[in-house]
Enzyme design. Sequence first.
Site, mmCIF file in Angstrom:
data_model
loop_
_atom_site.group_PDB
_atom_site.id
_atom_site.type_symbol
_atom_site.label_atom_id
_atom_site.label_comp_id
_atom_site.label_asym_id
_atom_site.label_seq_id
_atom_site.Cartn_x
_atom_site.Cartn_y
_atom_site.Cartn_z
ATOM 1 N N CYS A 31 -2.108 -0.238 7.442
ATOM 2 C CA CYS A 31 -1.419 1.045 7.287
ATOM 3 C C CYS A 31 -1.534 1.906 8.541
ATOM 4 O O CYS A 31 -0.579 2.582 8.924
ATOM 5 C CB CYS A 31 -1.946 1.769 6.059
ATOM 6 N N CYS B 78 -6.181 1.746 6.011
ATOM 7 C CA CYS B 78 -6.720 0.469 6.494
ATOM 8 C C CYS B 78 -6.004 0.097 7.801
ATOM 9 O O CYS B 78 -5.124 0.822 8.269
ATOM 10 C CB CYS B 78 -6.497 -0.615 5.442
ATOM 11 N N GLU C 100 0.854 3.971 1.737
ATOM 12 C CA GLU C 100 1.314 4.440 3.042
ATOM 13 C C GLU C 100 2.537 3.659 3.507
ATOM 14 O O GLU C 100 3.522 4.236 3.972
ATOM 15 C CB GLU C 100 0.216 4.292 4.104
ATOM 16 N N HIS D 269 0.846 -1.200 0.000
ATOM 17 C CA HIS D 269 0.000 0.000 0.000
ATOM 18 C C HIS D 269 0.878 1.247 0.000
ATOM 19 O O HIS D 269 2.004 1.235 0.512
ATOM 20 C CB HIS D 269 -0.898 0.011 1.231
#
Length: 161
Positions: A94, A91, A62, A60
């Site tokens: 993250c 999420c 992040e 992801h």
Amino acid sequence: MPHPLPHSSDDLAGMACAIHQARLGFEAGEVPVGAALTFGGEVIAEGYNRCRHDGDPTAHAELLVIQAALQRLGQDRLDGGTTLYVTLEPCAQCAGAIVLAKVNRLVFGAWDPKAGMAGSLHDLLRHPKLNHRVEVIPGVAAEESSALLKAFFLGKRSSKR
């Protein structure tokens, strides 16, 4: 969701950088989530989701940006004036990484009612039992962030027909 307050020019600039990254992700066929991390007002890392490209569901934006910033600074924490800008509410994975890395501030665009951990499903970033709590500023450039995601998923649905 709370109505966003007026935002600083630094936050708007940081989100513009994250949105640019999300557009690059969109063009690369990734879910268009972009992120940028600043330290002392300077962007020190930026990126977008690379799950498909890397064959890694944890890649992801992040997480990739936090890892790049840690490496650039040669540190194992990001405390001391860091802000992470993300186009979508983080999420659980993250949000956990943000807390563990001790990011000071999170500014995000679109809410994620299905997986968001900054207030939608739960608020991991400001949980009172954790040893670090993040200042969270939601809804910055939410419309533009949301529009990219909607366009991406609309395109996915259209291509399946």
